[in-house]
Design an enzyme around this catalytic site. Structure first.
Site, short mmCIF file in Angstrom:
data_model
loop_
_atom_site.label_atom_id
_atom_site.label_comp_id
_atom_site.label_asym_id
_atom_site.label_seq_id
_atom_site.Cartn_x
_atom_site.Cartn_y
_atom_site.Cartn_z
N ASP A 108 -9.46 0.73 6.57
CA ASP A 108 -9.68 1.24 5.22
C ASP A 108 -10.86 0.46 4.60
O ASP A 108 -12.00 0.73 4.93
CB ASP A 108 -8.36 1.07 4.46
CG ASP A 108 -8.35 1.71 3.09
OD1 ASP A 108 -9.00 2.73 2.90
OD2 ASP A 108 -7.66 1.18 2.19
N ARG B 223 7.52 5.16 7.46
CA ARG B 223 6.97 4.77 8.77
C ARG B 223 7.58 5.62 9.88
O ARG B 223 6.97 5.82 10.93
CB ARG B 223 7.26 3.30 9.07
CG ARG B 223 6.56 2.31 8.16
CD ARG B 223 6.66 0.91 8.75
NE ARG B 223 6.34 -0.15 7.79
CZ ARG B 223 5.12 -0.58 7.53
NH1 ARG B 223 4.07 -0.04 8.11
NH2 ARG B 223 4.92 -1.56 6.67
N PHE C 135 -4.22 8.90 0.61
CA PHE C 135 -3.22 7.96 1.09
C PHE C 135 -2.26 8.66 2.03
O PHE C 135 -1.60 9.62 1.66
CB PHE C 135 -2.46 7.29 -0.06
CG PHE C 135 -1.79 6.03 0.39
CD1 PHE C 135 -2.52 4.85 0.51
CD2 PHE C 135 -0.45 6.02 0.73
CE1 PHE C 135 -1.91 3.69 0.96
CE2 PHE C 135 0.16 4.85 1.19
CZ PHE C 135 -0.58 3.69 1.31
N VAL C 136 -2.22 8.19 3.28
CA VAL C 136 -1.42 8.87 4.30
C VAL C 136 -0.26 8.00 4.76
O VAL C 136 -0.32 6.76 4.71
CB VAL C 136 -2.30 9.27 5.52
CG1 VAL C 136 -3.35 10.28 5.11
CG2 VAL C 136 -2.95 8.05 6.17
N ASP D 273 -3.44 0.53 12.81
CA ASP D 273 -3.08 1.88 12.36
C ASP D 273 -4.23 2.54 11.63
O ASP D 273 -4.59 3.68 11.89
CB ASP D 273 -1.81 1.85 11.49
CG ASP D 273 -1.90 0.88 10.31
OD1 ASP D 273 -2.85 0.07 10.26
OD2 ASP D 273 -1.00 0.91 9.45
#
Ligand code: IMP
Ligand code: MG
Length: 180
Positions: A103, A165, A152-153, A100
């Site tokens: 980071d 989600r 932050f997504v 996904d």
């Protein structure tokens, strides 16, 4: 209802669908004549994986792995734990790891090293999102959907403390939701 915790929409459903199609077309072109194994890193990539695999026009198998590197916070601990391993043997297979978000790189650098030891024919990484500003460990990315800033997504599979989600788009979470 979930909407009220979102500061702004980063990518709409339409933008996501279009980019997923583009990535899938690229993968289909790159692996012509080959069979691939898509490895979804749970849980964050399950939505992306489901959309991506249906756009790839190649013989393919899917498998799933689960790792934890976060508690319920918003920054990586550097500690990676495999909580569910692959079901199948990957030796000699062309692996495409589907993530996904990339980071710090802690999770993927660990995971890719581990998978390489199992002697796949090839291994590539496909991530929907990339936050290069946050990188601590270098990771080679072959397919990347979007490069995003350090925010932050959530949504489209991505969570905060296991929630959000199921948002159909990707949004930036209001900092007050996680005490930021
Ligand atoms: P890394 O090990 O720091 O690269 O973290 C990768 C994992 O952290 C991803 O698979 C996500 O589960 C989680 N993560 C990192 N940034 C975000 C974010 O902005 N929203 C939701 N999850 C995130
Ligand atoms: Mg997560």
């Amino acid at each position: 209802m979930l909407e009220r915790d979102i500061e702004s929409v980063l990518f709409t459903q339409e933008q996501l669908a279009q980019r997923v199609q583009e990535i899938a077309d690229q993968i289909t072109a790159d692996y012509q004549g080959k069979e691939i194994t898509l490895v979804s890193v749970l849980r964050g990539s399950f939505v992306f994986m489901a959309d991506l695999c249906r756009r790839i026009d190649l013989p393919c198998t899917v498998d799933f792995m689960s790792v934890s590197s976060y508690g319920s916070g918003t920054s990586s601990t550097g500690q990676v734990q495999i909580t569910k391993d692959l079901s199948g043997d990957i030796s000699g297979r062309h692996l495409l790891v589907v993530e996904d978000i990339l980071d710090s790189g802690n999770t993927l650098s660990y995971l890719l090293k581990l998978l390489e030891q199992r002697k796949p024919a090839s291994i590539r990484l496909c991530t929907l999102l990339d936050k290069p500003d946050r990188r601590v460990k270098p990771v080679e990315v072959h397919y990347s959907g979007f490069t995003i800033p350090d925010a932050f997504v959530v949504g489209y599979g991505l969570d905060y403390a296991e929630h959000y989600r199921n948002l159909p788009y990707i949004g930036i979470l209001k900092p007050e939701v996680y005490g930021g």
